[in-house]
Design a protein around this motif. Structure first.
Motif, short mmCIF file in Angstrom:
data_model
loop_
_atom_site.label_atom_id
_atom_site.label_comp_id
_atom_site.label_asym_id
_atom_site.label_seq_id
_atom_site.Cartn_x
_atom_site.Cartn_y
_atom_site.Cartn_z
N VAL A 1 43.79 37.19 37.82
CA VAL A 1 44.30 35.86 37.50
C VAL A 1 44.54 35.11 38.79
O VAL A 1 45.13 35.62 39.73
CB VAL A 1 45.61 35.96 36.69
N GLN A 2 44.07 33.86 38.82
CA GLN A 2 44.28 33.01 39.99
C GLN A 2 44.66 31.62 39.50
O GLN A 2 44.00 31.05 38.62
CB GLN A 2 43.00 32.95 40.82
N ASN A 3 45.73 31.08 40.04
CA ASN A 3 46.22 29.76 39.63
C ASN A 3 46.46 29.68 38.12
O ASN A 3 46.07 28.72 37.47
CB ASN A 3 45.25 28.65 40.07
N GLU A 4 47.11 30.73 37.59
CA GLU A 4 47.45 30.82 36.18
C GLU A 4 46.24 30.73 35.25
O GLU A 4 46.35 30.38 34.08
CB GLU A 4 48.48 29.74 35.81
N LYS A 5 45.08 31.07 35.74
CA LYS A 5 43.86 31.02 34.95
C LYS A 5 43.09 32.33 35.15
O LYS A 5 42.86 32.74 36.29
CB LYS A 5 43.00 29.84 35.41
N LYS A 6 42.72 33.00 34.06
CA LYS A 6 41.98 34.25 34.18
C LYS A 6 40.60 33.97 34.74
O LYS A 6 39.83 33.19 34.19
CB LYS A 6 41.86 34.93 32.81
N VAL A 7 40.30 34.58 35.89
CA VAL A 7 39.04 34.35 36.57
C VAL A 7 37.97 35.32 36.09
O VAL A 7 36.87 34.93 35.75
CB VAL A 7 39.23 34.42 38.10
N PHE A 8 38.30 36.62 36.06
CA PHE A 8 37.36 37.62 35.57
C PHE A 8 38.09 38.91 35.25
O PHE A 8 39.26 39.07 35.60
CB PHE A 8 36.21 37.87 36.55
N SER A 9 37.42 39.80 34.57
CA SER A 9 37.98 41.11 34.30
C SER A 9 36.91 42.16 34.59
O SER A 9 35.72 41.86 34.60
CB SER A 9 38.47 41.22 32.86
N TYR A 10 37.36 43.37 34.84
CA TYR A 10 36.44 44.46 35.16
C TYR A 10 37.05 45.79 34.73
O TYR A 10 38.27 45.93 34.68
CB TYR A 10 36.11 44.48 36.65
N PRO A 11 36.20 46.76 34.40
CA PRO A 11 36.73 48.08 34.05
C PRO A 11 37.14 48.84 35.32
O PRO A 11 36.47 48.74 36.35
CB PRO A 11 35.56 48.77 33.35
N GLU A 12 38.24 49.56 35.23
CA GLU A 12 38.73 50.34 36.37
C GLU A 12 38.91 51.78 35.90
O GLU A 12 39.45 52.03 34.83
CB GLU A 12 40.06 49.75 36.84
N ILE A 13 38.46 52.74 36.72
CA ILE A 13 38.60 54.15 36.40
C ILE A 13 39.90 54.65 37.03
O ILE A 13 40.04 54.65 38.25
CB ILE A 13 37.39 54.96 36.90
N ILE A 14 40.84 55.07 36.19
CA ILE A 14 42.14 55.55 36.65
C ILE A 14 42.16 57.08 36.48
O ILE A 14 42.11 57.59 35.36
CB ILE A 14 43.30 54.94 35.83
N VAL A 15 42.24 57.78 37.60
CA VAL A 15 42.20 59.26 37.57
C VAL A 15 43.56 59.79 37.14
O VAL A 15 44.59 59.42 37.69
CB VAL A 15 41.81 59.81 38.96
N GLU A 16 43.53 60.68 36.13
CA GLU A 16 44.75 61.32 35.65
C GLU A 16 44.88 62.76 36.14
O GLU A 16 45.97 63.29 36.24
CB GLU A 16 44.78 61.28 34.12
N LYS A 17 43.73 63.39 36.43
CA LYS A 17 43.73 64.77 36.93
C LYS A 17 42.50 64.95 37.81
O LYS A 17 41.44 64.44 37.51
CB LYS A 17 43.69 65.76 35.77
N ILE A 18 42.66 65.69 38.91
CA ILE A 18 41.53 65.96 39.80
C ILE A 18 41.47 67.46 40.07
O ILE A 18 42.50 68.13 40.20
CB ILE A 18 41.63 65.16 41.11
N THR A 19 40.26 67.97 40.11
CA THR A 19 40.03 69.38 40.44
C THR A 19 39.16 69.44 41.68
O THR A 19 38.08 68.85 41.72
CB THR A 19 39.32 70.11 39.27
N PHE A 20 39.64 70.14 42.71
CA PHE A 20 38.88 70.29 43.94
C PHE A 20 37.91 71.45 43.74
O PHE A 20 38.33 72.60 43.62
CB PHE A 20 39.82 70.57 45.12
#
Length: 111
Positions: free
Chosen positions: A83-102
């Motif tokens: 959001v920029q200047n109270e106006k939604k400019v764009f959206s995108y998917p984000e990968i949020i890691v909940e668990k990682i295995t080395f």
């Protein structure tokens, strides 16, 4: 159900960022080979996924992983809005890691 499993190699050394509120975050890009060969050369193609890690997961990844290490992640996909200047400019998917295995590190890397 919102669940994503990826296994791939870390593209560059992870770095830890500490936000103003003290929260730790790191972003890593995983190179993930596709499970089939394609194209003119009949080779595996690779996809690159940017993944966000928070708190303890972020700290552990920065401490134990380097470029080239193979990791497995269990994650969720979150739609993020910019959001920029109270106006939604764009959206995108984000990968949020909940668990990682080395899984492993390249043979040519020292301890």
């Amino acid at each position: 159900m919102n669940q994503l499993i990826l296994v791939g190699r870390i593209v560059e050394d992870p770095e830890l960022t500490v936000l103003d509120n003290g929260t730790k975050v790191s972003t890593v890009t995983l190179a993930v080979k596709r499970g089939f060969k394609s194209g003119e050369n009949n080779q595996y193609e690779t996809d690159f996924f940017k993944c966000t890690l928070w708190s303890g997961i972020a700290e552990a990844t920065v401490n134990y992983c380097k470029k080239g290490h193979t990791v497995g992640v269990k994650a969720r996909i979150q739609q993020t809005h910019f959001v920029q200047n109270e106006k939604k400019v764009f959206s995108y998917p984000e990968i949020i890691v909940e668990k990682i295995t080395f899984i492993n590190k390249p043979k040519n890397q020292e301890e």
